[in-house]
Every structure is written in C-alpha cells, then in structure tokens.
Design an enzyme around this catalytic site. Structure first.
Site, short mmCIF file in Angstrom:
data_model
loop_
_atom_site.label_atom_id
_atom_site.label_comp_id
_atom_site.label_asym_id
_atom_site.label_seq_id
_atom_site.Cartn_x
_atom_site.Cartn_y
_atom_site.Cartn_z
NE ARG A 61 -4.36 1.55 1.95
CZ ARG A 61 -4.44 2.41 2.93
NH1 ARG A 61 -3.64 2.57 4.35
NH2 ARG A 61 -5.46 3.15 3.05
CG HIS A 65 -1.67 5.27 -0.53
ND1 HIS A 65 -2.36 5.69 0.55
CD2 HIS A 65 -2.11 4.20 -0.96
CE1 HIS A 65 -3.54 5.25 0.59
NE2 HIS A 65 -3.44 4.13 -0.31
CB VAL A 69 0.89 11.61 -4.28
CG1 VAL A 69 1.35 12.96 -4.00
CG2 VAL A 69 -0.21 11.01 -3.50
CG ASP A 73 7.90 11.58 -5.69
OD1 ASP A 73 7.56 11.03 -4.87
OD2 ASP A 73 7.67 12.63 -6.02
CB SER A 75 6.78 12.73 -2.07
OG SER A 75 5.62 12.04 -2.83
CG ASN A 93 -1.30 8.70 2.90
OD1 ASN A 93 -1.60 7.65 2.14
ND2 ASN A 93 -0.73 9.65 2.21
CG HIS A 193 -7.83 -3.76 -1.94
ND1 HIS A 193 -8.99 -2.85 -2.09
CD2 HIS A 193 -6.81 -2.96 -1.62
CE1 HIS A 193 -8.58 -1.63 -1.93
NE2 HIS A 193 -7.19 -1.79 -1.68
CB THR A 194 -5.21 -10.54 -2.96
OG1 THR A 194 -5.10 -11.79 -2.33
CG2 THR A 194 -3.81 -9.96 -2.87
CG ASP A 241 -8.66 -11.77 0.41
OD1 ASP A 241 -8.13 -11.82 1.62
OD2 ASP A 241 -8.16 -12.07 -0.74
CG ASP A 248 -5.93 -15.77 -2.10
OD1 ASP A 248 -6.58 -14.77 -2.14
OD2 ASP A 248 -5.88 -16.54 -0.91
#
Length: 324
Positions: A61, A65, A69, A73, A75, A93, A193-194, A241, A248
């Site tokens: 994640r 994220h 943005v 880089d 940031s 965040n 999002h697994t 999930d 998976d």
C-alpha cells in the site's frame, strides 16, 4: 556561422535535458554500485513480515500511495517540517498507511552494505512491495530501478490524487486514467486488496447503506466490529478478503459474491457483462494469469513519473531531505 552556433546550442540543451530527465529505469541499476542491495531488502522485508504478517500489505500500500502522488518518488516518506506539510497526514494516509519504520531499517542497512548513500528511498519502497508480494505467496517480477527521491511533498496533492474507498466506478476510472492507467490496470491493481485490512471508518457506509449488493451473512459478521454510529470503533479492522495475508484470487471471488468490504471494490463487479465485470470473472477463474498481469501492472505503476538523472536526490535518511 550564427546558424551553426544556434544549432549547437539547441543540441547541447537537448543533450543536457536528456541527461537530466531522460534516464531510463533498469532492473540491474545497482548491480555494480551495490550488488547486495536487492538481497538485503528481501531479507529485511521477510523478517518484518515474519514478525507481523500484516506488514506485507502495508508495504504494498505504501508503494501505491507513493506512486499516485506526483509519481514514485518516495515523497510519502517525508516528515512534515516548518515549511512543508507532507503526505503522511493526508486523509488517505493518516492513521492508515504504515511501514515507514521498516523502510527506515532497510535504508540504514543499505547505507552500511553499500558503503554509502547509494539506494534511493523510492526504489526501496518499490522493491519492498514486490518482495512483500512474493513473501506472501505471489509471483515475482522484475522491479525497474534508478528512481531518485523527491525533496518535497504535498498534503493537498495526496488528498486530491489518491483514490478513495468511497468512489464509484467512473470516478475510479477517471483517477486511474489521469495517471496513465487503464480500466484493466484498475481491476488488476485493485487485486492488491488480496492483502490487508481496512478500518470501520472506510466501510461503515457500505455496511449500512448498500444492503442490495452486500451478502447478508457477510454483513452480519461485520456488524459487531463496526457499529452504525461513529465513535471509538472507527479504527476497528476487518479483512479485505478471506485470506488477508495470502496473495490469491479470493478477492475477485469475493466481489462476485457480494463480499467486497469497500464500496470502491464492489464497484468493480456489479453483476453485468463487459468491462470491469468480465475482468473480475476472468481473474477469479485464472489465478496464474492474475499473478502474471499483476506483476506487469505493478511495473507499469512503478514507472509513473519517476525522478531520474539529476532530478531530486538520493536521500540519506528517508524521512528528511539531505542537508545542503
């Protein structure tokens, strides 16, 4: 003679620009400057996940994220200063994105094994995401390297550019397309999002207002952890999930069963034909193809507006810009 001078000036300017901005990312970027770099990152990511399996999702994640943005880089790692409010406290965040301490540990180790400040924080984030995927059962892919680190960050850009869990499909697609990503990329990358969990704050509205697309048994299992009224339970966690620490295709199967935790996830499957629905069905039925396409999409996302050449810097400490 004047024409020749003008021509040479234009050529020189073009070469200078290519040197500063045209460098390409490569998989073997550190093969000579720091051969142990990738092994070191892999070992430390593995150790972090062994201590806390949820950390794998956090590191994936963090990369998402960061890239959404102003490009990949690093940031997102910058602490606020007197002159800058960065991305860490942006709505998507704050009290949500984690893994900064793991990146700090990796950076410190690399500064030692590389005999100096060689590997950028942005590259560490990208590699740590890949190594998290592999550690939790997914397929590996080559991470292209050579990013440099941003010297500034923006809370406003983070609030505006990161897709939210409340978005409908058209807004999600518009957000991805603004980053050069397609509907296919949206569906494949959402497969991230697994892994992981979400806070009650982000799925309460779906739980109590979208009963027409929510499996009743699944909804009942969430009720106790996420009451209808906001309060102390806002931070209560539920898995995205049924297998939140394993890579998976249960995520896609869950969408087809009305078991998406987030509104934005269920938007990818609405029981129709064509578009996102067909892609969800395809990946639910073809795990090996998901792993292959997910790796390719991660590479594509990792190429979003990287700083290269003379742009940015390689931060010695990922939380702060270098002292000039």
């Amino acid at each position: 003679m004047a024409a020749v001078l003008v021509y040479l000036t234009v050529i020189a300017a073009a070469l200078l620009q290519a040197s500063a901005f045209g460098a390409e990312l490569t998989a073997d970027y550190y093969s000579e400057t720091c051969p142990p770099a990738l092994t070191t990152i892999k070992l430390l990511v593995g150790a972090a996940i062994l201590r806390e399996p949820r950390m794998g999702a956090a590191l994936v994640r963090l990369h998402f994220h960061d890239c959404f943005v102003n490009g990949c880089d690093g940031s997102i790692l910058l602490d606020d200063t007197d002159d800058m409010i960065g991305e860490k406290t942006a709505k998507p965040n704050d009290n949500s994105v984690r893994g900064h301490d793991v990146i700090d540990t990796i950076k410190s180790a690399l500064n030692t094994v590389c005999l100096g400040n060689v590997v950028s924080c942005a590259d560490i984030v990208a590699v740590a995401a890949r190594d998290s995927i592999v550690a939790l059962g997914g397929s590996s892919y080559d991470v292209l390297l050579g990013r440099r680190d941003a010297t500034t960050a923006s809370i406003d850009d983070a609030n505006n550019d990161i897709p939210t869990p409340f978005m409908d499909l058209p807004a999600l697609l518009a957000n991805f397309e603004s980053h050069g990503l397609s509907l296919h990329d949206l569906v494949v990358l959402s497969g991230g999002h697994t892994l992981g969990y979400s806070r009650c704050l982000f799925f309460r509205s779906r739980l109590y207002n979208e009963t027409d697309t929510l499996d009743p048994a699944y909804a009942a299992s969430l009720d106790e952890r996420c009451p209808a009224s906001p309060g102390d339970d806002d931070d209560a966690l539920s898995a995205l999930d049924d297998t939140p620490t394993t890579v998976d295709t249960d995520y896609y199967q869950g969408l087809m069963q009305g078991r998406a935790l987030l509104h934005s996830d269920q938007q990818l499957y609405q029981g129709g034909a064509g578009g996102a629905d067909d892609l969800v069905k395809y990946y639910a039925e073809n795990p090996s193809k998901f792993w292959e396409d997910f790796g390719a999409a991660m590479v594509k996302m990792g190429n979003l507006s990287p700083l290269t050449g003379d742009q940015g810097e390689v931060r010695e400490n990922c939380r702060v810009v270098n002292q000039q």
